[in-house]
Design an enzyme around this catalytic site. Structure first.
Site, PDB file in Angstrom:
ATOM      1  N   GLN A 142      -2.576  -7.560  12.093  1.00 12.07           N
ATOM      2  CA  GLN A 142      -2.015  -7.864  13.402  1.00 12.07           C
ATOM      3  C   GLN A 142      -3.083  -7.788  14.489  1.00 12.07           C
ATOM      4  O   GLN A 142      -3.291  -8.737  15.264  1.00 12.07           O
ATOM      5  CB  GLN A 142      -0.887  -6.881  13.747  1.00 12.07           C
ATOM      6  CG  GLN A 142       0.392  -7.053  12.958  1.00 12.07           C
ATOM      7  CD  GLN A 142       1.382  -5.943  13.268  1.00 12.07           C
ATOM      8  OE1 GLN A 142       1.020  -4.877  13.791  1.00 12.07           O
ATOM      9  NE2 GLN A 142       2.649  -6.172  12.950  1.00 12.07           N
TER      10      GLN A 142
ATOM     11  N   MET B  64       7.567  -1.261   8.134  1.00 13.10           N
ATOM     12  CA  MET B  64       6.797  -1.624   9.324  1.00 13.10           C
ATOM     13  C   MET B  64       7.519  -1.173  10.603  1.00 13.10           C
ATOM     14  O   MET B  64       7.973  -1.980  11.383  1.00 13.10           O
ATOM     15  CB  MET B  64       6.566  -3.139   9.341  1.00 13.10           C
ATOM     16  CG  MET B  64       5.785  -3.641   8.139  1.00 13.10           C
ATOM     17  SD  MET B  64       5.916  -5.430   7.927  1.00 13.10           S
ATOM     18  CE  MET B  64       7.608  -5.599   7.313  1.00 13.10           C
TER      19      MET B  64
ATOM     20  N   THR C  88      11.508  -5.720  11.222  1.00 15.73           N
ATOM     21  CA  THR C  88      10.515  -5.574  12.288  1.00 15.73           C
ATOM     22  C   THR C  88      10.632  -6.783  13.197  1.00 15.73           C
ATOM     23  O   THR C  88      10.859  -7.891  12.716  1.00 15.73           O
ATOM     24  CB  THR C  88       9.083  -5.489  11.717  1.00 15.73           C
ATOM     25  OG1 THR C  88       8.134  -5.807  12.749  1.00 15.73           O
ATOM     26  CG2 THR C  88       8.864  -6.453  10.583  1.00 15.73           C
TER      27      THR C  88
ATOM     28  N   CYS D 111      11.660  -3.801  19.550  1.00 24.83           N
ATOM     29  CA  CYS D 111      10.849  -3.191  18.495  1.00 24.83           C
ATOM     30  C   CYS D 111      11.788  -2.270  17.746  1.00 24.83           C
ATOM     31  O   CYS D 111      12.547  -1.524  18.366  1.00 24.83           O
ATOM     32  CB  CYS D 111       9.670  -2.420  19.083  1.00 24.83           C
ATOM     33  SG  CYS D 111       8.764  -1.465  17.844  1.00 24.83           S
TER      34      CYS D 111
END
Length: 241
Positions: free
Chosen positions: A52, A10, A83, A196
């Site tokens: 999401q 991810m 993630t 991120c």
């Protein structure tokens, strides 16, 4: 050496960074022929991303809980979720397993505190920047967290999903991020959290006027510290095979 369990995919671009960083650090600590004991369960990001953006977080959580249980069953002695965004469901994952869950915010906050940079800017997906699941945990450890304005948040989010998650690194996008950092610095940020796990592919320390706290690198370091906490191996060079 304890076995690390990684939930990856991810995106897989940043998961590959976790694998590289963890193994490099074990090699540096224990010798040139040493590497980490780890398991990785790499999910298909497509269904997770769809969940999401549709707000179906329970569905996304179920995918990751399944991955965590598979890692535990395979012998993982901790679970590392590769993630930031999906730490929104960290509590569900931790509740489902009996081994430690190493939360990405904890080593990040500690690094900021250690550096004396308590006023931080946070870059990440819109979910991470706008919701409280990461910001609150950082604040609980003494940090004041600033996020970009709405227009800049949209740009940061778009670049993550449309470019970085598919391996595209653009100088134009780097300039966008640099403009966002300049704005956060003007508002009082002393450091920037790369919240991120893909942003470190785009931004390196030389690209920022402020110190960068790369959650990927810090999370990987925490995983290595856990794995080697009770390791009594010789830290010198291993003999050639």
């Amino acid at each position: 050496m304890r076995t690390i369990g990684l939930i990856g995919g991810m995106s897989w671009e940043s998961s590959a960074e976790y694998y590289r960083l963890i193994n490099q650090q074990v090699r540096d600590r224990l010798g040139p022929l040493r590497s980490a004991r780890l398991l990785m369960y790499s999910v298909d990001f497509g269904p997770v991303e769809q969940a999401q953006h549709a707000g179906r977080w329970d569905q996304a959580a179920a995918i990751l809980v399944d991955a965590a249980l598979r890692l535990q069953a395979g012998g993982a002695e901790c679970v590392v979720l590769c993630t930031n965004t999906m730490h929104k469901v960290a509590q569900q994952i931790q509740a489902a397993i009996s081994v430690p869950f190493l939360h990405i915010a904890d080593p990040t906050a500690q690094a900021a505190v250690d550096a004396g940079t308590l006023h931080v800017g946070l870059l990440g997906t819109a979910f991470t920047m706008e919701e409280s699941f990461l910001k609150q945990r950082l604040a609980q450890r003494g940090l004041s967290v600033l996020v970009p304005d709405e227009q800049q948040r949209q740009a940061v989010h778009r670049i993550i999903y449309q470019e970085l998650c598919v391996g595209l690194v653009s100088e134009a996008s780097r300039r966008v991020y640099q403009q966002v950092i300049d704005t956060l610095q003007a508002r009082g940020a002393q450091a920037i959290i790369l919240g991120c796990t893909e942003i470190g592919l785009l931004l390196k320390p030389e690209h920022s006027p402020l110190p960068l706290l790369d959650t990927t690198a810090l999370h990987a370091r925490a995983a290595v510290a856990f794995a080697l906490a009770d390791d009594n191996s010789d830290s010198g060079s291993a003999p050639a095979p």
